[in-house]
Design a protein around this motif. Structure first.
Motif, PDB file in Angstrom:
ATOM      1  N   TRP A 247       0.827  -1.204   0.000  1.00 43.09           N
ATOM      2  CA  TRP A 247       0.000   0.000   0.000  1.00 43.09           C
ATOM      3  C   TRP A 247       0.861   1.254   0.000  1.00 43.09           C
ATOM      4  O   TRP A 247       0.538   2.247  -0.662  1.00 43.09           O
ATOM      5  CB  TRP A 247      -0.920   0.003   1.221  1.00 43.09           C
ATOM      6  CG  TRP A 247      -2.169  -0.804   1.052  1.00 43.09           C
ATOM      7  CD1 TRP A 247      -2.437  -2.035   1.581  1.00 43.09           C
ATOM      8  CD2 TRP A 247      -3.335  -0.443   0.298  1.00 43.09           C
ATOM      9  NE1 TRP A 247      -3.685  -2.464   1.205  1.00 43.09           N
ATOM     10  CE2 TRP A 247      -4.268  -1.499   0.425  1.00 43.09           C
ATOM     11  CE3 TRP A 247      -3.677   0.659  -0.457  1.00 43.09           C
ATOM     12  CZ2 TRP A 247      -5.509  -1.480  -0.192  1.00 43.09           C
ATOM     13  CZ3 TRP A 247      -4.928   0.692  -1.073  1.00 43.09           C
ATOM     14  CH2 TRP A 247      -5.825  -0.361  -0.935  1.00 43.09           C
ATOM     15  N   ALA A 248       1.971   1.235   0.742  1.00 44.80           N
ATOM     16  CA  ALA A 248       2.857   2.399   0.805  1.00 44.80           C
ATOM     17  C   ALA A 248       3.469   2.691  -0.554  1.00 44.80           C
ATOM     18  O   ALA A 248       3.498   3.845  -1.013  1.00 44.80           O
ATOM     19  CB  ALA A 248       3.959   2.167   1.839  1.00 44.80           C
ATOM     20  N   VAL A 249       3.965   1.660  -1.226  1.00 42.29           N
ATOM     21  CA  VAL A 249       4.577   1.843  -2.547  1.00 42.29           C
ATOM     22  C   VAL A 249       3.544   2.338  -3.553  1.00 42.29           C
ATOM     23  O   VAL A 249       3.800   3.290  -4.317  1.00 42.29           O
ATOM     24  CB  VAL A 249       5.221   0.520  -3.024  1.00 42.29           C
ATOM     25  CG1 VAL A 249       5.662   0.639  -4.484  1.00 42.29           C
ATOM     26  CG2 VAL A 249       6.412   0.166  -2.145  1.00 42.29           C
ATOM     27  N   LEU A 250       2.380   1.705  -3.567  1.00 39.38           N
ATOM     28  CA  LEU A 250       1.340   2.104  -4.517  1.00 39.38           C
ATOM     29  C   LEU A 250       0.842   3.519  -4.231  1.00 39.38           C
ATOM     30  O   LEU A 250       0.686   4.335  -5.149  1.00 39.38           O
ATOM     31  CB  LEU A 250       0.167   1.112  -4.454  1.00 39.38           C
ATOM     32  CG  LEU A 250       0.454  -0.317  -4.943  1.00 39.38           C
ATOM     33  CD1 LEU A 250      -0.780  -1.191  -4.752  1.00 39.38           C
ATOM     34  CD2 LEU A 250       0.883  -0.307  -6.403  1.00 39.38           C
ATOM     35  N   GLY A 251       0.583   3.824  -2.963  1.00 39.73           N
ATOM     36  CA  GLY A 251       0.048   5.133  -2.607  1.00 39.73           C
ATOM     37  C   GLY A 251       1.031   6.259  -2.865  1.00 39.73           C
ATOM     38  O   GLY A 251       0.687   7.271  -3.495  1.00 39.73           O
ATOM     39  N   LEU A 252       2.261   6.102  -2.389  1.00 39.02           N
ATOM     40  CA  LEU A 252       3.257   7.150  -2.574  1.00 39.02           C
ATOM     41  C   LEU A 252       3.633   7.301  -4.045  1.00 39.02           C
ATOM     42  O   LEU A 252       3.843   8.417  -4.533  1.00 39.02           O
ATOM     43  CB  LEU A 252       4.498   6.835  -1.740  1.00 39.02           C
ATOM     44  CG  LEU A 252       4.320   6.931  -0.220  1.00 39.02           C
ATOM     45  CD1 LEU A 252       5.547   6.404   0.506  1.00 39.02           C
ATOM     46  CD2 LEU A 252       4.035   8.378   0.202  1.00 39.02           C
ATOM     47  N   GLY A 253       3.706   6.171  -4.756  1.00 35.83           N
ATOM     48  CA  GLY A 253       4.020   6.249  -6.187  1.00 35.83           C
ATOM     49  C   GLY A 253       2.931   6.968  -6.966  1.00 35.83           C
ATOM     50  O   GLY A 253       3.224   7.822  -7.816  1.00 35.83           O
TER      51      GLY A 253
END
Length: 262
Positions: A247-253
């Motif tokens: 979720w962190a990678v997808l959201g921040l990206g």
């Protein structure tokens, strides 16, 4: 006041030397400003401090939900800590940033000597400072209610950082793509839905087959991960950590790609 010292060539040396402050100093100043603004906002204070504290006290002292064997506060405290992270990193940040974007604050700051990446860094640091205050307050309340935390504090810290990254990315994505009014409505709606169906107050087992799907939500992963460590004293819950990391990678990206400053 600046002073001029002659050099004998018709030019002068100005003191203090004009120019932007070092980036580190600008980030520190912006972080302090963001934190003060966050804590002075009544609505943000309600979301970040008052609601989690009231829920913790109410559900720990009144037998409303069956939380299984053991003291209710042992089940509820980790979930409320997860709720506090979501309220600050997602809901509060999304609403505040959305209205800053609407009123042109972000556009003006983006044209200042403070780089845009430094502004986002300051906002993230402000979220972390606020979360530290939340965790301390909620821990004190939970201990007063008879909470007996277990496990390794290092794993708790890792989960909280991953959760913060995941919710920050989603909050910035929402604030940077929707209108301020839509962000206000959507952020509060998501907060309420995840409060009910994210395993914060009600065990996911109560939702039957839907619980397997709900377990993939960031709030569920953070709640369950913290509960595994703090209530059951297990090692690092790698499955929940992986969900939060995705979720962190997808959201921040997505936030970095689609965020609009105007």
């Amino acid at each position: 006041m600046s002073t001029v010292t002659g050099t004998g060539t018709g030019t002068g040396t100005y003191a203090p030397k004009p120019g932007a402050a070092p980036v580190g100093r600008m980030i520190a100043a912006q972080t302090a400003l963001e934190t003060r603004m966050l804590l002075r906002n009544g609505e943000q204070l309600l979301l970040t401090v008052i609601i989690p504290s009231l829920l913790l006290v109410l559900f720990s002292t009144v037998d409303i939900v069956d939380t299984g064997a053991g003291k209710a506060v042992d089940f509820l405290a980790p979930g409320v800590l997860a709720l506090a992270v979501m309220s600050t990193a997602f809901t509060g940040q999304a609403i505040a940033t959305g209205f800053e974007r609407r009123y042109g604050v972000l556009k003006r700051l983006g044209a200042s000597p403070l780089p845009r990446w430094a502004l986002m860094t300051a906002k993230t640091l402000s979220v972390l400072v606020t979360e530290v205050l939340q965790v301390v307050l909620l821990t004190v309340i939970a201990l007063a209610l008879g909470w007996s935390p277990q496990g390794n504090p290092l794993w708790v810290l890792v989960l909280l950082v991953l959760g913060t990254a995941a919710f920050s990315g989603l909050g910035l994505l929402m604030a940077g793509t929707l209108k301020a009014e839509a962000t206000l409505a959507a952020a509060n709606l998501v907060f309420l839905l995840l409060l009910v169906g994210g395993g914060v107050m009600v065990p996911l087992e109560k939702f039957g087959a839907a619980g397997d799907v709900l377990a993939l939500l960031p709030i569920s992963a953070l709640s369950d991960g913290l509960r595994d460590v703090l209530q059951h004293g297990t090692g690092m819950p790698w499955g929940d950590a992986l969900i939060l990391a995705v979720w962190a990678v997808l959201g921040l990206g997505a936030a970095a790609k689609f965020f609009r400053w105007e």
